[in-house]
Design a protein around this motif. Structure first.
Motif, PDB file in Angstrom:
ATOM      1  N   SER A 157       5.878  -1.593  -3.508  1.00 44.27           N
ATOM      2  CA  SER A 157       7.131  -1.894  -4.192  1.00 44.27           C
ATOM      3  C   SER A 157       8.260  -0.997  -3.694  1.00 44.27           C
ATOM      4  O   SER A 157       9.420  -1.385  -3.696  1.00 44.27           O
ATOM      5  N   ILE A 158       7.920   0.205  -3.202  1.00 46.57           N
ATOM      6  CA  ILE A 158       8.943   1.108  -2.636  1.00 46.57           C
ATOM      7  C   ILE A 158       9.454   0.533  -1.314  1.00 46.57           C
ATOM      8  O   ILE A 158      10.662   0.542  -1.054  1.00 46.57           O
ATOM      9  N   GLN A 159       8.522   0.038  -0.469  1.00 40.23           N
ATOM     10  CA  GLN A 159       8.919  -0.525   0.822  1.00 40.23           C
ATOM     11  C   GLN A 159       9.720  -1.815   0.642  1.00 40.23           C
ATOM     12  O   GLN A 159      10.573  -2.144   1.449  1.00 40.23           O
ATOM     13  N   ASN A 160       9.422  -2.496  -0.385  1.00 41.25           N
ATOM     14  CA  ASN A 160      10.077  -3.776  -0.627  1.00 41.25           C
ATOM     15  C   ASN A 160      11.474  -3.528  -1.091  1.00 41.25           C
ATOM     16  O   ASN A 160      12.426  -4.121  -0.847  1.00 41.25           O
ATOM     17  N   ASP A 210      -4.658  -8.897  -0.612  1.00 39.71           N
ATOM     18  CA  ASP A 210      -4.261  -7.495  -0.725  1.00 39.71           C
ATOM     19  C   ASP A 210      -2.809  -7.336  -0.309  1.00 39.71           C
ATOM     20  O   ASP A 210      -2.369  -7.901   0.696  1.00 39.71           O
ATOM     21  N   SER A 211      -2.084  -6.537  -1.070  1.00 38.97           N
ATOM     22  CA  SER A 211      -0.680  -6.301  -0.786  1.00 38.97           C
ATOM     23  C   SER A 211      -0.543  -5.317   0.372  1.00 38.97           C
ATOM     24  O   SER A 211      -1.174  -4.268   0.400  1.00 38.97           O
TER      25      SER A 211
END
Length: 157
Positions: free
Chosen positions: A154-157, A149-150
Motif C-alpha cells: 500500500s506504501i508503493q501504491n 499474492d500482492s
C-alpha cells in the motif's frame, strides 16, 4: 471480381439486418458463379467451332480456356492436392457439390433442446446463442483477486 460482387451486395443491402445481408450476398455470389461457369462452356464451344473452321489454328486459345476453367473449379472445390494439368471437370463439380452438402446446416438445437430449422426459428436460435456467448456478464472477481499474492504494498501504491 468476387470482391466487387461482395461489396456491391453489401452496399445494396446496407439497411437490412446482418443475416439478410449475408443471404443476399450468397445469392449474388451464386448467380455470379453460375454465370462464370456457363461462360466457360460457351467460350470453349465457340473456340472449338473456330478451330474446326481454321483447321486447328486456335488451339492455344482453347488450352488457355481449359486452364482457366480448371483453375476456377479447383478454387471452387478447394482441392489443394490436385496437380496442374488434371482436367477432370466432372470430379471438380462433384467435389464442390459434396462440400456444399457437408457444410450446409439444416437444423440446430435451441437452448431447450428443441430442433429448429430454416424458417422455424434457426436464425433466432443462432442470434440468441452468439448474443449470449459474447454478452457482458457480472462476474465476481474478489475471490480470484484474494488468492493472488500482492506484489505492490500500500506504501508503493
Amino acid at each position: 471480381m468476387c470482391g466487387k460482387i461482395v461489396e456491391e451486395a453489401w452496399e445494396l443491402s446496407r439497411d437490412k439486418p446482418l443475416t439478410e445481408k449475408i443471404s443476399f450476398t450468397a445469392v449474388m455470389l451464386g448467380k455470379w458463379g453460375k454465370e462464370v461457369s456457363s461462360c466457360f462452356r460457351n467460350k470453349i464451344q465457340c473456340c472449338k467451332k473456330i478451330m474446326q473452321r481454321t483447321k486447328g489454328r486456335n488451339a492455344k486459345k482453347l488450352m488457355e480456356l481449359y486452364n482457366e476453367q480448371e483453375v476456377f473449379w479447383r478454387q471452387r472445390c478447394k482441392q489443394l492436392w490436385l496437380r496442374e494439368g488434371d482436367c477432370n471437370c466432372k470430379f471438380f463439380h462433384a467435389a464442390t457439390k459434396v462440400r456444399r452438402k457437408i457444410n450446409k446446416i439444416d437444423n440446430l438445437k435451441d437452448d431447450n433442446g428443441i430442433e429448429v430449422g430454416r424458417g422455424t426459428g434457426m436464425e433466432e436460435t443462432m442470434i440468441s446463442y452468439f448474443s449470449n456467448l459474447f454478452a457482458v456478464t457480472d462476474t465476481e472477481f474478489t475471490s480470484v483477486i484474494n488468492t493472488v499474492d500482492s506484489r505492490v504494498s500500500s506504501i508503493q501504491n
